[in-house]
Design a protein around this motif. Structure first.
Motif, PDB file in Angstrom:
ATOM      1  N   GLU A 221      -2.192   3.267 -33.474  1.00  0.00           N
ATOM      2  CA  GLU A 221      -3.504   3.734 -33.921  1.00  0.00           C
ATOM      3  C   GLU A 221      -4.527   2.597 -33.899  1.00  0.00           C
ATOM      4  O   GLU A 221      -5.665   2.768 -33.450  1.00  0.00           O
ATOM      5  CB  GLU A 221      -3.398   4.348 -35.325  1.00  0.00           C
ATOM      6  N   ARG A 222      -4.127   1.433 -34.384  1.00  0.00           N
ATOM      7  CA  ARG A 222      -5.044   0.273 -34.354  1.00  0.00           C
ATOM      8  C   ARG A 222      -5.384  -0.099 -32.920  1.00  0.00           C
ATOM      9  O   ARG A 222      -6.536  -0.439 -32.616  1.00  0.00           O
ATOM     10  CB  ARG A 222      -4.422  -0.925 -35.070  1.00  0.00           C
TER      11      ARG A 222
ATOM     12  N   VAL B  45      -9.477   0.011 -28.167  1.00  0.00           N
ATOM     13  CA  VAL B  45      -9.579   0.181 -26.711  1.00  0.00           C
ATOM     14  C   VAL B  45     -11.029   0.038 -26.258  1.00  0.00           C
ATOM     15  O   VAL B  45     -11.323  -0.661 -25.277  1.00  0.00           O
ATOM     16  CB  VAL B  45      -8.995   1.547 -26.265  1.00  0.00           C
ATOM     17  N   GLY B  46     -11.932   0.669 -26.977  1.00  0.00           N
ATOM     18  CA  GLY B  46     -13.356   0.579 -26.596  1.00  0.00           C
ATOM     19  C   GLY B  46     -13.858  -0.855 -26.644  1.00  0.00           C
ATOM     20  O   GLY B  46     -14.535  -1.315 -25.708  1.00  0.00           O
ATOM     21  N   ASP B  47     -13.534  -1.573 -27.710  1.00  0.00           N
ATOM     22  CA  ASP B  47     -13.980  -2.961 -27.833  1.00  0.00           C
ATOM     23  C   ASP B  47     -13.390  -3.826 -26.728  1.00  0.00           C
ATOM     24  O   ASP B  47     -14.083  -4.667 -26.149  1.00  0.00           O
ATOM     25  CB  ASP B  47     -13.578  -3.541 -29.199  1.00  0.00           C
ATOM     26  N   VAL B  48     -12.133  -3.635 -26.446  1.00  0.00           N
ATOM     27  CA  VAL B  48     -11.465  -4.438 -25.416  1.00  0.00           C
ATOM     28  C   VAL B  48     -12.066  -4.110 -24.052  1.00  0.00           C
ATOM     29  O   VAL B  48     -12.323  -5.015 -23.241  1.00  0.00           O
ATOM     30  CB  VAL B  48      -9.936  -4.193 -25.435  1.00  0.00           C
TER      31      VAL B  48
ATOM     32  N   GLU C 276     -17.712  -7.216 -19.905  1.00  0.00           N
ATOM     33  CA  GLU C 276     -18.599  -8.374 -20.068  1.00  0.00           C
ATOM     34  C   GLU C 276     -18.073  -9.568 -19.286  1.00  0.00           C
ATOM     35  O   GLU C 276     -18.839 -10.257 -18.589  1.00  0.00           O
ATOM     36  CB  GLU C 276     -18.723  -8.764 -21.544  1.00  0.00           C
ATOM     37  N   LEU C 277     -16.784  -9.831 -19.420  1.00  0.00           N
ATOM     38  CA  LEU C 277     -16.178 -10.961 -18.696  1.00  0.00           C
ATOM     39  C   LEU C 277     -16.315 -10.762 -17.192  1.00  0.00           C
ATOM     40  O   LEU C 277     -16.617 -11.709 -16.456  1.00  0.00           O
ATOM     41  CB  LEU C 277     -14.698 -11.127 -19.078  1.00  0.00           C
ATOM     42  N   PHE C 278     -16.111  -9.527 -16.737  1.00  0.00           N
ATOM     43  CA  PHE C 278     -16.227  -9.245 -15.314  1.00  0.00           C
ATOM     44  C   PHE C 278     -17.666  -9.472 -14.834  1.00  0.00           C
ATOM     45  O   PHE C 278     -17.900 -10.084 -13.798  1.00  0.00           O
ATOM     46  CB  PHE C 278     -15.782  -7.799 -15.039  1.00  0.00           C
ATOM     47  N   GLN C 279     -18.595  -9.003 -15.655  1.00  0.00           N
ATOM     48  CA  GLN C 279     -20.006  -9.175 -15.262  1.00  0.00           C
ATOM     49  C   GLN C 279     -20.380 -10.653 -15.245  1.00  0.00           C
ATOM     50  O   GLN C 279     -21.094 -11.105 -14.359  1.00  0.00           O
ATOM     51  CB  GLN C 279     -20.921  -8.417 -16.234  1.00  0.00           C
ATOM     52  N   GLU C 280     -19.895 -11.394 -16.228  1.00  0.00           N
ATOM     53  CA  GLU C 280     -20.162 -12.839 -16.244  1.00  0.00           C
ATOM     54  C   GLU C 280     -19.586 -13.498 -14.999  1.00  0.00           C
ATOM     55  O   GLU C 280     -20.202 -14.379 -14.407  1.00  0.00           O
ATOM     56  CB  GLU C 280     -19.598 -13.479 -17.504  1.00  0.00           C
ATOM     57  N   ASP C 281     -18.405 -13.084 -14.641  1.00  0.00           N
ATOM     58  CA  ASP C 281     -17.755 -13.645 -13.458  1.00  0.00           C
ATOM     59  C   ASP C 281     -18.540 -13.306 -12.198  1.00  0.00           C
ATOM     60  O   ASP C 281     -18.762 -14.148 -11.321  1.00  0.00           O
ATOM     61  CB  ASP C 281     -16.331 -13.059 -13.327  1.00  0.00           C
TER      62      ASP C 281
END
Length: 110
Positions: free
Chosen positions: A85-86, A91-94, A100-105
């Motif tokens: 459940e946690r 999932v949304g945050d991850v 974000e990491l992909f866009q930065e890359d």
């Protein structure tokens, strides 16, 4: 009392004494045999009772172990569900973080 009569009475008393001793020895042997037989019966009964007690205790121990095992499994299942459940809630945050990491890359490469 004439001597032959005395000897005859002595012989008769000895025969009677021998018979009494023989009967007593026979009685003793029978009682010993009965006592041994009874002792064997008692030993057999005690062994049976001990075996039954052992089996009862083993069954009780198995039941306790099964109950404890069930409790551990239930606790593990509950913990697994809580972790799942946690994870679902994150999932949304991850996903946002990975995007974000992909866009930065991608921006860093351009």
């Amino acid at each position: 009392m004439p001597r032959p009569e005395v000897l005859e009475r002595i012989k008769s008393a000895e025969d009677e004494a021998d018979e009494i001793v023989a009967l007593a020895e026979n009685d003793r042997d029978e009682r010993i045999a009965e006592a041994r037989e009874r002792a064997e019966e008692i030993r057999t009964e005690a062994e049976q009772e001990a075996q039954e007690l052992k089996e009862r205790r083993l069954e009780e121990a198995r039941e306790e172990i099964d109950a404890e095992c069930e409790q551990v499994l239930e606790a593990g299942e509950q913990e697994r569900e809580e972790l799942a459940e946690r994870a679902r809630k994150r999932v949304g945050d991850v996903t946002d973080h990975v995007v974000e990491l992909f866009q930065e890359d991608v921006h860093a490469q351009t």
